[in-house]
Design an enzyme around this catalytic site. Structure first.
Site: not given
Ligand code: UD1
Ligand code: CA
Length: 449
Positions: A11, A17, A105, A337, A352, A363
């Protein structure tokens, strides 16, 4: 005896984005932070230890985790250099752990616990490393799983690094991975960042495992379960998918939804069979409804328990701490509430009721209100069984109206009312005979001159 299990939840991504001050993983789906969905999935697969990898840029995530687990359940990855690098940030917290670990993730809220269980089971059966794949309708952006003839995974190639031929593959990587913890950290130490993004990819451990003679398997899930959220548009899509599943689950459990698409649930909404929900109803967190109740159109309900056969709405608002007994009737434009209603008590229109205990069969007339707040503190109102609160009564708390007592319409009740009494607290009416006719005649005369 199965092996010990742990989970590492990634995370630490920026989540740019989302265009939000709130870290991405704290955005809610179905009233629960996306991160909490992942934490709940980890817990339900029996993970004895869960480490959340957070970024230095969003301390709110670490604070959120500390509130849930106390200190030590999160690891900081600073700066974020890719998913492999993120998992390595959890290594110190996993030092003395022996067993299997699942990587989840924080931005993929719907991976079903059963699927993670299936991955752990496959590992128990065959060893090696297990990834969760799915067939994407549009694989753009995802890592592709390149499978060997025997169905095992040869390697994962990220979209940006893939050749045209590899991009045509629709079998994608969800990101969820399950491995022996020690083996995983050994493999991660070998990951390099020589790729299109210059990041350390977790996905590289697959090819490294194979090269080291560790078998690599795939469990195949469905795309809707692995859906990742990167923007507000995708957040709305995740919410829509969640609502759709909840509506179907409710109807399959015997709840009647007259217009399913206009009823909104939270992750923890509990509704018994034979409850009827009319159109345009929103359930916030913590709602439980007993069988046979009817929720009429346009209600907003959160933190409320609704008893068997109760009737609520149309257009009622039930706020946290509401407890309605069996056959209670709450009508239109009533707000409640932190208040309990005994069996068959009712407030049918425009009221209320906050911080109150209403006895059975009492009632509350139209326009009855509790004055529960003096700008500093809240006070309770107690209404006895079978009491009758006249229309437009203001109950200035703390105050008690006894069993079977009445309050006169328009009263401002500041003192307790004994059982069986009538309390009237308003100015007495007094009529001035002929005043209106005389007044009108005078006004007309003044205008004419
Ligand atoms: C990643 C996978 C990809 C997969 C996709 C699915 C890798 C290299 N790629 O790509 O194969 O299809 O997810 O959704 O793993 N995060 C960190 N630290 C970092 C980078 C990311 O904690 O340095 C966390 C993000 O917060 C997120 C997760 O890892 O929760 C995925 O990272 P994100 O950058 O979204 O990976 P994708 O490019 O989507
Ligand atoms: Ca992602």
């Amino acid at each position: 005896m199965s092996r010990a299990r742990a989970a590492i939840i990634l995370a630490a991504g920026q989540g740019t984005r989302m265009k939000s001050e709130l870290p991405k993983v704290l955005h809610e789906v179905g009233g629960r932070a996306m991160l909490d969905w992942a934490i709940a999935a980890a817990a339900s697969t029996g993970a004895a230890r869960t480490i959340v990898v957070t970024g230095a840029h969003s301390p709110a995530v670490g604070e959120h985790v500390a509130r849930l687990f106390g200190p030590g359940a999160s690891a900081i990855q600073d700066p974020p250099l890719g998913t492999a690098h993120a998992v390595r940030a959890a290594e110190p917290a996993m030092q003395n752990f022996e067993g299997d670990v699942a990587i989840l993730y924080g931005d993929a809220p719907f991976v079903p616990p059963e699927r993670i269980e299936q991955m752990f089971a496959l590992r128990t059966e065959k060893g090696g490393l297990v990834v969760l794949g799915f067939e994407a309708r549009d694989p753009t952006g995802y890592g592709r799983l390149l499978l060997a003839a025997d169905g095992t995974v040869e390697r994962i190639v990220e979209h940006k690094d893939a050749t045209g031929e590899e991009r045509a593959v629709r079998m994608c990587n969800s990101g969820v991975l399950c491995a022996d913890a020690r083996t995983l950290f050994e493999l991660l130490a070998q990951v390099k960042n020589e790729n299109a993004k210059g990041e350390y990819y977790l996905t590289d451990v697959v090819a490294l495992a194979r090269a080291g003679g560790v078998p690599t398997y795939v469990v195949i899930g469905v795309e809707s379960d692995t859906l990742g959220v990167n923007s507000k548009v995708e957040l709305a899509a995740a919410e829509a998918a969640f609502q759709q599943r909840m509506r179907i689950a409710a109807m399959e459990a015997g709840v009647t939804l007259i217009d399913p698409g206009s009823v909104f649930f939270s992750y923890d909404t509990q509704i018994a069979p034979d409850v009827v929900i009319e159109p345009n109803v929103f359930f916030g967190k913590g709602v439980k409804i007993a069988k046979g109740a009817r929720i009429k159109a346009f209600c907003h309900i959160e933190g409320a328990e609704i008893g068997e056969g109760a009737n609520v709405g149309p257009s009622a608002r039930l706020r946290p701490g509401t407890k309605l007994g069996p056959k209670v009737k709450i009508g239109n434009f009533v707000e409640i509430k932190n208040a309990s209603f005994g069996e068959k008590a009712q407030a049918s229109h425009l009221a209320y009721i906050g911080d109150a205990d209403i006895g059975a069969r009492a009632n509350l007339g139209c326009g009855a209100i509790t004055c529960n707040y003096d700008g500093f503190d809240k006070y309770r109102t107690t209404i006895g069984e079978d009491a009758f609160i006249g229309s437009d009564t203001a109950l200035v708390a703390p105050v008690t109206v006894g069993k079977g007592a009445y309050t006169g319409t328009g009263s401002v009740i500041t003192k307790d009312v004994p059982d069986g009494a009538l309390a009237v607290a308003r100015a007495r009416q007094h009529n001035i005979e002929g005043w209106a006719d005389k007044n009108r005649a005078k006004k007309r005369k003044d205008k004419a001159t």
